[in-house]
Write an enzyme that holds these catalytic residues in place. Sequence first.
Site, PDB file in Angstrom:
ATOM      1  N   GLU A   1      -7.080  23.604 -96.606  1.00 10.55           N
ATOM      2  CA  GLU A   1      -8.424  23.073 -96.435  1.00 10.55           C
ATOM      3  C   GLU A   1      -9.285  23.264 -97.671  1.00 10.55           C
ATOM      4  O   GLU A   1      -9.012  24.094 -98.517  1.00 10.55           O
ATOM      5  CB  GLU A   1      -9.088  23.735 -95.229  1.00 10.55           C
TER       6      GLU A   1
ATOM      7  N   SER B   1     -17.194   9.005 -80.569  1.00  9.55           N
ATOM      8  CA  SER B   1     -18.094   9.248 -79.441  1.00  9.55           C
ATOM      9  C   SER B   1     -18.351   7.976 -78.636  1.00  9.55           C
ATOM     10  O   SER B   1     -18.381   6.865 -79.180  1.00  9.55           O
ATOM     11  CB  SER B   1     -19.430   9.802 -79.935  1.00  9.55           C
TER      12      SER B   1
ATOM     13  N   SER C   1     -22.460   6.492 -87.739  1.00 10.02           N
ATOM     14  CA  SER C   1     -23.212   6.335 -88.983  1.00 10.02           C
ATOM     15  C   SER C   1     -22.445   5.412 -89.924  1.00 10.02           C
ATOM     16  O   SER C   1     -21.212   5.393 -89.932  1.00 10.02           O
ATOM     17  CB  SER C   1     -23.459   7.689 -89.644  1.00 10.02           C
TER      18      SER C   1
ATOM     19  N   GLN D   1     -16.682   6.596 -88.427  1.00  7.67           N
ATOM     20  CA  GLN D   1     -15.930   7.282 -87.372  1.00  7.67           C
ATOM     21  C   GLN D   1     -16.312   6.713 -86.015  1.00  7.67           C
ATOM     22  O   GLN D   1     -17.498   6.648 -85.673  1.00  7.67           O
ATOM     23  CB  GLN D   1     -16.216   8.785 -87.405  1.00  7.67           C
TER      24      GLN D   1
END
Length: 689
Positions: free
Chosen positions: A556, A441, A473, A438
């Site tokens: 979900e 950030s 990560s 991902q």
Amino acid sequence: MPIGISDEHTELAASVRKWAESQGSIAAIRAAETDSEALAPWGALAAELGLSAIALPESAGGGGGTLLDQAVAIEAAGYALVPGPLLTTAVAGLMYDDAELRAGIADGSITVGLGTSALAVVEAGRATHLSVPVAAGHVAVPVDQAEVRPGASVDLSRGVGEVVLGDVPNTDLPTYPKSGAPLELIVLAAAEASGIARWCLDTAVEYAKVREQFGQKIGAFQAVKHLCAEMLEISESVTAAAWDAAEAAEHGEEQALFAAGVAATICFDGAVEVAKSCIQVLGGIGFTYEHDAHFYLRRAIALRALVGDTGEAAAALSACARTGVRRSGEIDFGGLDEQFRADARAEAQRIAGLADDDRRAALAANGYLAPHWPAPYGLGAGPVQQLVIDQELQSADVERPDLVIGAWAAPTILEGGTDEQRERFIGPTLTGEITWCQLFSEPGAGSDLASLRMKAERTDGGWLLTGQKVWNSIAERADWGVCLARTDADAKPHAGISYFVVDMKSAGIDIRPLRELTGEALFNEVFFDNVFVPDDCVVGEINKGWRLAVTTLANERVAMAGSKLGDSVELAITLLDETRSPAAPEKVGRAIALAQVVKLLGTRSTLRSIAGQGPGAESSVAKLVGVRSRQDSAELAMELLGPEMFTRSERALAANDLFLRNRCLSIAGGTTQILRNVAGERILGLPRA
């Protein structure tokens, strides 16, 4: 959210609150200041509605309900601050297996004052019978067979008195053979504590929405918003623990005692804290006699005194856990699972018979790896089917592989991507051919993603991405990354952002390990220098990436927590046998209780999904409470290790790693402070600054 989850419990709670308000419960408490008889009718009033006997057998004239039914009513009565002997009478009816006493409670001719000490028996002056501790446990005595000496209670809604029995005059009196606070008292008092905490939260929040200072509503001030969010965390924890204490009564003595221990540790301190915070938010008006808040603070502090020392309860809980007792997460599907059970069991057993290397492909092919995803990649399974598949895979000892970031990236592509993108990425993600990272950030855009600066400039056939990402990560081994970049520099912060999937082997990408305080490099910095991303790797519309970043599929994933309390808590429990610290049992017990509450919040959220309800506050609160539980318990394990902490023993190394690694939990995925802002605004409805 209140204790009750089902429609029937919601209706019961609403009817009790409406009744109490119509009878003027608070007005009666105020009147009692000058009229000593103002509270006298309330025992009969509660009996007329059947509130004291909801869980008593029908053969005794009771409602034949469950302990949970009774707890739902007591919580609602606590919210309305129903005065008099409702709680104590309902508890006594459950404690004493005596037909005459129960029949009298059911028809309203008997009310019971109750105490865990003869020095302070609640409602001793107005009840017909008194439940008093004796050497062999507790005994229920008609009031005319005892001497009652009036006392003074901080709780203005209930009287208190000292009871002097002397020699118990009648050997045929109803007896309860266990010493200490009866389990029935802990369960129903915890339910009342939940009602108190909920009223205090609601009252503080409503005031914070309208009270103005310095030209704006005080709920917009971060200090007030965080205080209200912390009240939400505590009140939801109190409710979850109280609910489980009542629910566990159906699952045997061990489970009931464990759940009651959690409730005793969490609920009474929690209610006091929320009541104090309510007055803090109210400010000067909360300190006046005219406001009702002090009545709730008085009830909360007296209730805690009635059930006894919460530190002792925590120590008893740790002793229980040392014997191996854990709360099992059983689900009553009410028959809704039957349509899925046989097929799920057969398929799980079939996969269990395959070689380990073939299991992942089989799970991906039949939709069992991510059953909540839509077909053909999943089953479009609802909550019940998901849980049944989980249960059968676990029973067959089949473990699902962890999709890691793929579990977030793939649903986003399923929701916003094209058919070609779904075919290209989803299947290989399931089979493990594609690993994701991902890329959200940035150094100046952590929790505030809307301020990200990575720019994407139009070029022939695609986009050129330039900028820096951080805290990524597995970027060093990922095949693809999901990335947010700004495609319109002139748009408002949340607009002008687009969502890309990036080939991590593209020219211009520089991945640098980022060493963290653990000493390891779990994360990376990723630098982009004119990295080309083709148009077919844009997910959704240009400048509409923010919506994709903050939403997932409506269907979900749901799951049930296991019985394990977490690595740090389990380690702390094993260390109890070695520590000499007299404070250790209480500290470990409190860690156990908090860890269990985190699991209960998840369980309640899952049960709401099964019931077809929208997500409640539990799922959001679980993140905040879970972070505190994991960080605090890791620190506790280090403390209990003592000098061993400096060795290279296996458990010392594990404890050191957990302590250091868990520091990121209150930062990753949004800092605790930001999440409290979100909880205050989105759940409690407080205004933005």
